[in-house]
Scaffold this active site. Structure first.
Site, PDB file in Angstrom:
ATOM      1  N   HIS A 190       0.858  -1.188   0.000  1.00  0.00           N
ATOM      2  CA  HIS A 190       0.000   0.000   0.000  1.00  0.00           C
ATOM      3  C   HIS A 190       0.895   1.238   0.000  1.00  0.00           C
ATOM      4  O   HIS A 190       1.648   1.486   0.943  1.00  0.00           O
ATOM      5  CB  HIS A 190      -0.906   0.005   1.237  1.00  0.00           C
ATOM      6  CG  HIS A 190      -2.052   0.953   1.130  1.00  0.00           C
ATOM      7  ND1 HIS A 190      -3.343   0.553   1.356  1.00  0.00           N
ATOM      8  CD2 HIS A 190      -2.119   2.264   0.818  1.00  0.00           C
ATOM      9  CE1 HIS A 190      -4.156   1.587   1.206  1.00  0.00           C
ATOM     10  NE2 HIS A 190      -3.424   2.650   0.886  1.00  0.00           N
ATOM     11  N   LEU A 191       0.796   1.997  -1.067  1.00  0.00           N
ATOM     12  CA  LEU A 191       1.576   3.213  -1.249  1.00  0.00           C
ATOM     13  C   LEU A 191       1.419   4.162  -0.062  1.00  0.00           C
ATOM     14  O   LEU A 191       0.312   4.344   0.448  1.00  0.00           O
ATOM     15  CB  LEU A 191       1.096   3.913  -2.523  1.00  0.00           C
ATOM     16  CG  LEU A 191       1.705   5.267  -2.845  1.00  0.00           C
ATOM     17  CD1 LEU A 191       3.138   5.099  -3.286  1.00  0.00           C
ATOM     18  CD2 LEU A 191       0.889   5.955  -3.914  1.00  0.00           C
ATOM     19  N   HIS A 192       2.512   4.739   0.381  1.00  0.00           N
ATOM     20  CA  HIS A 192       2.474   5.777   1.403  1.00  0.00           C
ATOM     21  C   HIS A 192       3.707   6.655   1.257  1.00  0.00           C
ATOM     22  O   HIS A 192       4.800   6.175   1.006  1.00  0.00           O
ATOM     23  CB  HIS A 192       2.374   5.198   2.813  1.00  0.00           C
ATOM     24  CG  HIS A 192       3.425   4.196   3.149  1.00  0.00           C
ATOM     25  ND1 HIS A 192       3.410   2.899   2.653  1.00  0.00           N
ATOM     26  CD2 HIS A 192       4.520   4.278   3.921  1.00  0.00           C
ATOM     27  CE1 HIS A 192       4.452   2.243   3.114  1.00  0.00           C
ATOM     28  NE2 HIS A 192       5.159   3.059   3.899  1.00  0.00           N
ATOM     29  N   GLN A 193       3.494   7.947   1.362  1.00  0.00           N
ATOM     30  CA  GLN A 193       4.587   8.912   1.244  1.00  0.00           C
ATOM     31  C   GLN A 193       4.930   9.445   2.633  1.00  0.00           C
ATOM     32  O   GLN A 193       4.055   9.916   3.354  1.00  0.00           O
ATOM     33  CB  GLN A 193       4.200  10.077   0.335  1.00  0.00           C
ATOM     34  CG  GLN A 193       5.278  11.141   0.267  1.00  0.00           C
ATOM     35  CD  GLN A 193       5.176  11.956  -0.977  1.00  0.00           C
ATOM     36  OE1 GLN A 193       5.699  11.562  -2.003  1.00  0.00           O
ATOM     37  NE2 GLN A 193       4.483  13.081  -0.906  1.00  0.00           N
TER      38      GLN A 193
END
Length: 180
Positions: free
Chosen positions: A138-141
Site C-alpha cells: 500500500h503506497l504511502h509517502q
C-alpha cells in the site's frame, strides 16, 4: 527497601540523570500491530480509515487520500500520506490521487513547520520491499520533519529515537493546526 534499590526502581532522590521514557516503542519491540502479509488481508493503511481519527492517528482526511501520524516515527511529527485505494505503485495512482497526495504533502509541510518550526524535511516513498518499504503493498509517502542536530548519537549509537510528546498529543496538535 534500601536507598540504592529505590533509586534503581526510578523512585527516591534524583541521581542527576535524565530519563527518556518511550513506552509506545514496546508495541514495536513486541511486534504488536506488525502488518501481516498481503495474503491475510490485514493492510493497516486500508484499516486505519475505518477507525476514529484519534484511534488511527489520522491528522486529515481528503477525498482520495489521508494523512496519518507514523506509529513508529523517525522524528517527532513524522507523517505519512496514503491513498484510500489499496495500490502499491505510485505509477498506478490516478491523476487525481497523485494530485491530492501532493497537495496533502505540501499542506503537511506547512502545518508541521508552523507547529514545530521544522527547518527541513525528508519526503519520499519506498517503492517495493527491496527499496525499504515496510508495507510495500500500500503506497504511502513519508513526510519527516528535520531540525539541526536531530540525528545525534541516540539513534546511531543508542538505537533509540527520542520523541518529546505522546503520539496522540502530536496528532491532536497537527489536526488542530490543519487549515480548513
Amino acid at each position: 527497601m534500601s536507598d540504592d534499590a529505590a533509586c534503581q526502581d526510578g523512585i527516591g532522590d534524583p541521581d542527576e540523570l535524565e530519563r527518556l521514557w518511550t513506552p509506545h516503542r514496546m508495541a514495536y519491540i513486541r511486534g504488536e500491530n506488525k502488518p501481516s502479509d498481503e495474503s491475510s488481508g490485514q493492510c493497516p493503511f486500508c484499516r486505519i480509515p475505518g477507525l476514529e481519527d484519534s484511534d488511527g492517528l489520522v491528522v486529515r482526511r481528503g477525498v482520495l487520500a489521508y494523512v496519518v501520524l507514523n506509529l513508529y516515527p523517525y522524528a517527532p511529527g513524522h507523517l505519512m500520506v496514503c491513498p484510500y485505494r489499496h495500490v502499491a505503485d505510485y505509477a498506478d495512482t490516478t491523476d487525481d490521487e497523485a494530485a491530492e497526495i501532493a497537495d496533502l504533502t505540501r499542506t503537511a509541510m506547512r502545518v508541521v513547520r508552523g507547529v514545530s518550526a521544522a527547518q527541513g524535511f525528508n519526503i519520499g516513498m519506498n517503492q517495493g520491499a527491496v527499496a525499504g518499504a515496510g508495507i510495500s503493498a500500500h503506497l504511502h509517502q513519508h513526510v519527516v520533519p528535520r531540525w539541526p542536530g536531530d540525528q545525534n548519537f541516540m539513534p546511531i549509537i543508542g538505537r533509540t529515537r527520542t520523541l518529546p510528546e505522546l503520539l496522540s498529543e502530536t496528532r491532536a496538535l497537527l489536526a488542530e493546526a490543519w487549515p480548513g
